[in-house]
Motif scaffolding. Structure first.
Motif, PDB file in Angstrom:
ATOM      1  N   LEU A  50     -21.563 -24.914 -69.305  1.00  0.00           N
ATOM      2  CA  LEU A  50     -22.920 -24.462 -68.945  1.00  0.00           C
ATOM      3  C   LEU A  50     -23.452 -23.403 -70.147  1.00  0.00           C
ATOM      4  CD1 LEU A  50     -22.543 -23.513 -65.148  1.00  0.00           C
ATOM      5  CD2 LEU A  50     -24.213 -24.947 -66.001  1.00  0.00           C
ATOM      6  N   GLU A  51     -22.552 -22.610 -70.615  1.00  0.00           N
ATOM      7  CA  GLU A  51     -22.800 -21.734 -71.799  1.00  0.00           C
ATOM      8  C   GLU A  51     -22.971 -22.521 -73.292  1.00  0.00           C
ATOM      9  OE1 GLU A  51     -19.611 -18.648 -72.320  1.00  0.00           O
ATOM     10  OE2 GLU A  51     -20.074 -18.353 -74.281  1.00  0.00           O
ATOM     11  N   VAL A  52     -22.304 -23.510 -73.436  1.00  0.00           N
ATOM     12  CA  VAL A  52     -22.442 -24.347 -74.513  1.00  0.00           C
ATOM     13  C   VAL A  52     -24.001 -25.033 -74.558  1.00  0.00           C
ATOM     14  CG1 VAL A  52     -21.922 -26.434 -76.166  1.00  0.00           C
ATOM     15  CG2 VAL A  52     -20.109 -24.634 -75.241  1.00  0.00           C
ATOM     16  N   ALA A  53     -24.127 -25.327 -73.257  1.00  0.00           N
ATOM     17  CA  ALA A  53     -25.757 -26.011 -72.954  1.00  0.00           C
ATOM     18  C   ALA A  53     -26.839 -25.078 -73.044  1.00  0.00           C
ATOM     19  CB  ALA A  53     -25.869 -26.783 -71.711  1.00  0.00           C
ATOM     20  N   GLY A  54     -26.343 -23.670 -72.797  1.00  0.00           N
ATOM     21  CA  GLY A  54     -27.340 -22.671 -72.734  1.00  0.00           C
ATOM     22  C   GLY A  54     -28.272 -22.783 -71.458  1.00  0.00           C
ATOM     23  N   VAL A  55     -27.532 -23.129 -70.413  1.00  0.00           N
ATOM     24  CA  VAL A  55     -28.278 -23.260 -68.921  1.00  0.00           C
ATOM     25  C   VAL A  55     -27.388 -22.699 -67.831  1.00  0.00           C
ATOM     26  CG1 VAL A  55     -29.561 -25.273 -69.616  1.00  0.00           C
ATOM     27  CG2 VAL A  55     -27.401 -25.292 -68.287  1.00  0.00           C
ATOM     28  N   THR A  56     -27.788 -22.142 -66.909  1.00  0.00           N
ATOM     29  CA  THR A  56     -27.297 -21.405 -65.673  1.00  0.00           C
ATOM     30  C   THR A  56     -27.212 -22.599 -64.492  1.00  0.00           C
ATOM     31  OG1 THR A  56     -29.343 -20.564 -64.694  1.00  0.00           O
ATOM     32  CG2 THR A  56     -27.955 -19.285 -66.132  1.00  0.00           C
ATOM     33  N   LEU A  57     -26.365 -22.252 -63.633  1.00  0.00           N
ATOM     34  CA  LEU A  57     -26.055 -23.300 -62.442  1.00  0.00           C
ATOM     35  C   LEU A  57     -27.371 -23.372 -61.779  1.00  0.00           C
ATOM     36  CD1 LEU A  57     -22.940 -22.948 -60.551  1.00  0.00           C
ATOM     37  CD2 LEU A  57     -24.194 -24.782 -61.413  1.00  0.00           C
ATOM     38  N   ASP A  58     -28.318 -22.309 -61.822  1.00  0.00           N
ATOM     39  CA  ASP A  58     -29.402 -22.660 -60.879  1.00  0.00           C
ATOM     40  C   ASP A  58     -30.624 -23.456 -61.610  1.00  0.00           C
ATOM     41  OD1 ASP A  58     -28.525 -20.806 -58.757  1.00  0.00           O
ATOM     42  OD2 ASP A  58     -28.903 -18.879 -60.273  1.00  0.00           O
ATOM     43  N   GLN A  59     -30.258 -23.694 -62.899  1.00  0.00           N
ATOM     44  CA  GLN A  59     -31.155 -24.739 -63.587  1.00  0.00           C
ATOM     45  C   GLN A  59     -30.710 -26.077 -63.305  1.00  0.00           C
ATOM     46  OE1 GLN A  59     -31.034 -22.107 -67.064  1.00  0.00           O
ATOM     47  NE2 GLN A  59     -32.795 -23.107 -67.356  1.00  0.00           N
ATOM     48  N   ILE A  60     -29.467 -26.248 -62.831  1.00  0.00           N
ATOM     49  CA  ILE A  60     -28.937 -27.809 -62.493  1.00  0.00           C
ATOM     50  C   ILE A  60     -29.556 -28.185 -61.593  1.00  0.00           C
ATOM     51  CG2 ILE A  60     -26.985 -29.079 -62.002  1.00  0.00           C
ATOM     52  CD1 ILE A  60     -26.858 -27.840 -64.837  1.00  0.00           C
ATOM     53  N   ASN A  61     -30.007 -29.760 -61.558  1.00  0.00           N
ATOM     54  CA  ASN A  61     -30.936 -30.492 -60.655  1.00  0.00           C
ATOM     55  C   ASN A  61     -29.680 -31.612 -59.716  1.00  0.00           C
ATOM     56  OD1 ASN A  61     -32.871 -30.472 -63.242  1.00  0.00           O
ATOM     57  ND2 ASN A  61     -33.859 -30.086 -61.240  1.00  0.00           N
ATOM     58  N   LEU A  62     -28.645 -31.604 -60.454  1.00  0.00           N
ATOM     59  CA  LEU A  62     -27.802 -32.734 -59.858  1.00  0.00           C
ATOM     60  C   LEU A  62     -26.443 -32.432 -60.324  1.00  0.00           C
ATOM     61  CD1 LEU A  62     -27.476 -35.447 -58.034  1.00  0.00           C
ATOM     62  CD2 LEU A  62     -27.720 -36.697 -60.319  1.00  0.00           C
ATOM     63  N   ILE A  63     -25.436 -32.646 -59.386  1.00  0.00           N
ATOM     64  CA  ILE A  63     -23.925 -32.395 -59.801  1.00  0.00           C
ATOM     65  C   ILE A  63     -23.616 -33.753 -59.706  1.00  0.00           C
ATOM     66  CG2 ILE A  63     -21.926 -31.287 -59.428  1.00  0.00           C
ATOM     67  CD1 ILE A  63     -23.225 -28.896 -58.171  1.00  0.00           C
ATOM     68  N   SER A  64     -23.004 -34.345 -60.484  1.00  0.00           N
ATOM     69  CA  SER A  64     -22.306 -35.628 -60.471  1.00  0.00           C
ATOM     70  C   SER A  64     -20.963 -35.671 -60.764  1.00  0.00           C
ATOM     71  CB  SER A  64     -22.775 -36.598 -61.776  1.00  0.00           C
ATOM     72  OG  SER A  64     -24.172 -36.525 -61.827  1.00  0.00           O
ATOM     73  N   VAL A  65     -19.921 -36.326 -59.873  1.00  0.00           N
ATOM     74  CA  VAL A  65     -18.480 -36.201 -59.928  1.00  0.00           C
ATOM     75  C   VAL A  65     -17.779 -37.549 -59.929  1.00  0.00           C
ATOM     76  CG1 VAL A  65     -18.465 -35.420 -57.438  1.00  0.00           C
ATOM     77  CG2 VAL A  65     -16.671 -34.644 -58.950  1.00  0.00           C
TER      78      VAL A  65
END
Ligand code: KG4
Ligand code: ZN
Length: 338
Positions: free
Chosen positions: A65-80
């Motif tokens: 998240l840090e390297v991408a410069g985003v926070t979890l709340d901005q994530i639209n989908l979690i893929s696993v």
């Protein structure tokens, strides 16, 4: 579009997390390899792998998240990754994905790791890959040919009847006294060996000329080792094994391409890192001008391929998964073609 997916990968001995934008742009791709930890055991020690995944998973996600410069709340989908792999390792990734999904109200999707290896070439190449493509998976656990009609739509062509090609590289490396993982070690040693010194033959599968077999080749190598002074012959044996293993992959691919026209060929999985394989494929399949490989960082286990494929499938209309989804250690190939 600005659709962000967090990918999580914990099938075996890599803990990985990645942020991918619109299923295509890799904003971060963090991989923590446990190879050193397992090297002294000559292979992956499942219990140790799980413990290390537990220690690493949250810091690795934070780093992605840090390297991408985003926070979890901005994530639209979690893929696993949901299959295949060590069950304990899969559960750590899956339960982390579910917990983050639930606590942040983000949809999540389980992804077939083997399918993701095929998707890596789509992720790595700027230009669209013409379809239908002949897909070749060469990994530690799988070796098969398939027809890629579209992302998410595949037809099985043939598979290995025994070992996977990566597994054969690892087992031969072990016989030669090389460290784990053996594939890259064989490739390195083969560079100084004579690939024609040993006349190993391509194992045939009587019932299916398109099927792969690698255990017979491994046995040929074992018999050769027993007859020679290994110190002097190591590099020649490695080079001869690599030549025949690669020739097997090429021969079966050529047979398929002779019978049915494909717009392109897509290769994926850990062994697709191998330079000798890449060069031999390019030289043997000149008629397939559209030969697509992943970049080296996408050949190995990574979470960018998971995030990318998750996005592609989600946007194709899959609603994502419910919390009742459970990972499956085996059967990935069956699931892919069902
Ligand atoms: O795709 P992968 O992570 O495995 C599965 O998902 O099952 O690939 C790991 C395999 C190992 O067997 C490793 O030895 C092999 O890929 N490998 C290679 C090379 N790099 C990795 N085999 C041959 N040459 C390489 N350079
Ligand atoms: Zn893999």
């Amino acid at each position: 579009m600005n659709f962000l997916s967090l990918g999580i990968e914990t099938t075996c001995d890599e803990t990985a997390a990645s942020i991918v934008l619109d299923g295509k742009v890799i904003l971060s791709n963090v991989i923590s390899s446990q190879a050193e930890l397992h090297a002294k055991y000559g292979g992956v020690f499942p219990e140790m792998a799980c413990r290390k995944h537990i220690d690493d998973i949250l810091p690795i996600i934070d780093e992605a998240l840090e390297v991408a410069g985003v926070t979890l709340d901005q994530i639209n989908l979690i893929s696993v990754s949901k299959t295949p792999g060590l069950i304990g390792a899969l559960l750590i990734g899956m339960n982390t994905a579910k917990a983050l999904s639930f606590s942040h109200g983000i949809p999540f999707i389980g992804v077939n790791h083997v399918e993701a290896h095929l998707y890596s070439a789509f992720l790595a190449n700027e230009e669209p890959i013409p379809l239908p493509a002949l897909g070749l998976v060469v990994s530690g656990g799988h070796t098969f040919l398939c027809k890629i009609e579209d992302i998410g739509s595949y037809k099985a062509i043939s598979s290995t009847v025994d070992d996977a090609v990566g597994e054969a590289f690892d087992k031969v490396a072990r016989m030669l006294g090389l460290p784990y993982p053996g594939g890259p070690e064989i490739e390195k040693l083969a560079k100084i060996g004579d690939p024609f010194k040993y006349d190993f033959s391509i194992p045939r599968v009587k019932s299916d000329p398109l099927a792969f077999s690698f255990s017979g080749l491994k046995t040929q190598v074992l018999y050769a080792i027993q007859k020679v002074d290994l110190g002097a012959e190591k590099a020649n044996i490695a080079a001869s094994f690599q030549r025949v293993a690669v020739q097997t992959l090429i021969e079966k691919s050529l047979r398929v391409l002779k019978d049915e026209p494909y717009q392109s060929m897509v290769i994926g999985g850990g062994v697709s890192q191998n330079r000798y394989l890449r060069e031999a494929l390019k030289a043997s399949l000149p008629e397939v001008s559209n030969l697509f490989f992943p970049t080296p960082n996408l050949c190995i286990d990574n979470a960018a391929m998971i995030a990318g494929l998750g996005t592609a499938l989600y946007q194709k209309g899959s609603k994502g998964d419910s919390y009742s989804l459970v990972p499956s250690p085996t059967g990935a190939e069956k699931i892919l073609f069902s």
